[in-house]
Write a protein that holds these residues in place. Sequence first.
Motif, PDB file in Angstrom:
ATOM      1  N   THR A 159      -0.666  -6.445  12.093  1.00 48.78           N
ATOM      2  CA  THR A 159       0.739  -6.152  11.802  1.00 48.78           C
ATOM      3  C   THR A 159       0.953  -4.649  11.748  1.00 48.78           C
ATOM      4  O   THR A 159       0.014  -3.870  11.522  1.00 48.78           O
ATOM      5  N   GLU A 160       2.201  -4.278  11.921  1.00 47.98           N
ATOM      6  CA  GLU A 160       2.536  -2.855  11.905  1.00 47.98           C
ATOM      7  C   GLU A 160       2.246  -2.281  10.520  1.00 47.98           C
ATOM      8  O   GLU A 160       2.604  -2.875   9.499  1.00 47.98           O
ATOM      9  N   GLY A 161       1.582  -1.181  10.466  1.00 49.71           N
ATOM     10  CA  GLY A 161       1.267  -0.538   9.203  1.00 49.71           C
ATOM     11  C   GLY A 161       0.024  -1.078   8.524  1.00 49.71           C
ATOM     12  O   GLY A 161      -0.298  -0.689   7.414  1.00 49.71           O
ATOM     13  N   SER A 162      -0.699  -1.980   9.182  1.00 56.81           N
ATOM     14  CA  SER A 162      -1.883  -2.568   8.545  1.00 56.81           C
ATOM     15  C   SER A 162      -2.983  -1.525   8.322  1.00 56.81           C
ATOM     16  O   SER A 162      -3.791  -1.673   7.420  1.00 56.81           O
ATOM     17  N   HIS A 163      -2.977  -0.489   9.125  1.00 57.01           N
ATOM     18  CA  HIS A 163      -3.999   0.552   8.955  1.00 57.01           C
ATOM     19  C   HIS A 163      -3.773   1.395   7.701  1.00 57.01           C
ATOM     20  O   HIS A 163      -4.644   2.141   7.270  1.00 57.01           O
ATOM     21  N   LEU A 164      -2.593   1.278   7.106  1.00 55.94           N
ATOM     22  CA  LEU A 164      -2.284   2.059   5.906  1.00 55.94           C
ATOM     23  C   LEU A 164      -2.680   1.346   4.609  1.00 55.94           C
ATOM     24  O   LEU A 164      -2.580   1.916   3.541  1.00 55.94           O
ATOM     25  N   ARG A 165      -3.122   0.114   4.719  1.00 50.14           N
ATOM     26  CA  ARG A 165      -3.469  -0.646   3.518  1.00 50.14           C
ATOM     27  C   ARG A 165      -4.701  -0.063   2.834  1.00 50.14           C
ATOM     28  O   ARG A 165      -5.680   0.283   3.484  1.00 50.14           O
ATOM     29  N   VAL A 166      -4.660  -0.018   1.510  1.00 51.04           N
ATOM     30  CA  VAL A 166      -5.745   0.573   0.741  1.00 51.04           C
ATOM     31  C   VAL A 166      -6.681  -0.504   0.204  1.00 51.04           C
ATOM     32  O   VAL A 166      -7.817  -0.207  -0.126  1.00 51.04           O
ATOM     33  N   HIS A 167      -6.237  -1.729   0.145  1.00 51.49           N
ATOM     34  CA  HIS A 167      -7.005  -2.787  -0.501  1.00 51.49           C
ATOM     35  C   HIS A 167      -8.014  -3.461   0.437  1.00 51.49           C
ATOM     36  O   HIS A 167      -8.445  -4.567   0.173  1.00 51.49           O
ATOM     37  N   ILE A 168      -8.424  -2.799   1.488  1.00 49.04           N
ATOM     38  CA  ILE A 168      -9.390  -3.389   2.410  1.00 49.04           C
ATOM     39  C   ILE A 168     -10.773  -3.359   1.751  1.00 49.04           C
ATOM     40  O   ILE A 168     -11.239  -2.319   1.285  1.00 49.04           O
ATOM     41  N   LEU A 169     -11.416  -4.525   1.722  1.00 45.57           N
ATOM     42  CA  LEU A 169     -12.727  -4.637   1.092  1.00 45.57           C
ATOM     43  C   LEU A 169     -13.812  -4.092   2.012  1.00 45.57           C
ATOM     44  O   LEU A 169     -13.705  -4.197   3.236  1.00 45.57           O
ATOM     45  N   PRO A 170     -14.863  -3.528   1.459  1.00 44.58           N
ATOM     46  CA  PRO A 170     -15.960  -3.039   2.301  1.00 44.58           C
ATOM     47  C   PRO A 170     -16.682  -4.221   2.957  1.00 44.58           C
ATOM     48  O   PRO A 170     -16.646  -5.346   2.457  1.00 44.58           O
ATOM     49  N   PHE A 171     -17.303  -3.951   4.078  1.00 42.74           N
ATOM     50  CA  PHE A 171     -18.017  -4.988   4.822  1.00 42.74           C
ATOM     51  C   PHE A 171     -19.179  -5.501   3.965  1.00 42.74           C
ATOM     52  O   PHE A 171     -19.955  -4.723   3.413  1.00 42.74           O
ATOM     53  N   PRO A 172     -19.310  -6.824   3.832  1.00 45.38           N
ATOM     54  CA  PRO A 172     -20.352  -7.364   2.949  1.00 45.38           C
ATOM     55  C   PRO A 172     -21.757  -7.168   3.536  1.00 45.38           C
ATOM     56  O   PRO A 172     -21.938  -7.074   4.734  1.00 45.38           O
TER      57      PRO A 172
END
Length: 183
Positions: free
Chosen positions: A130-143
Amino acid sequence: DKEVRAIFLRLFAQLFQGYRSCLQLIRIHAEPVIHFHKAAFLGQRGLIENDFLTKVLNGMAFAGFVSERGPPFRTCDLFDELVAFEVERIKAEEGNPPKMIKHVRELAEQLFKNENPNPHIAFQKVPRPTEGSHLRVHILPFPRINEGRVQELLQEGLARSQGAPPATRGDKKCVVPAGPPVG
């Protein structure tokens, strides 16, 4: 897309017509080596002075072409059929654009069928972010990967594949047709 590919297929079929007659299989080494006689090919076609074709034949892409398509016993495809059986048709169509276009469309249809043997099967598409998805801060680190679980899955897969019947491809090897001699 397929029609452009069909045009190039026709071009290369005309350009390389008779190439099989200039191949020589050398069995000195453990693996047979296929040698292409460039001078004989250019001489047969009366194109010794043709700078473009000489450069094409000296290129790495043509060397790969010879090593891949040189063996006399391999799976044949649309290009082999064109070089062997359709070169005269292609020459006859040079002065008749409607026939040429019809043949290009037939080839394009064959190319499409080769790539999509079951057109009724739908392919699942991956949705775009989605548009603006790169601005999200809550992305979890790769397990972290659990090596024990990976080994378990590998062993399960191996056990399943050993009990399954061997997969066979529909492509069968045959003697590659040489096509008409170069005049």
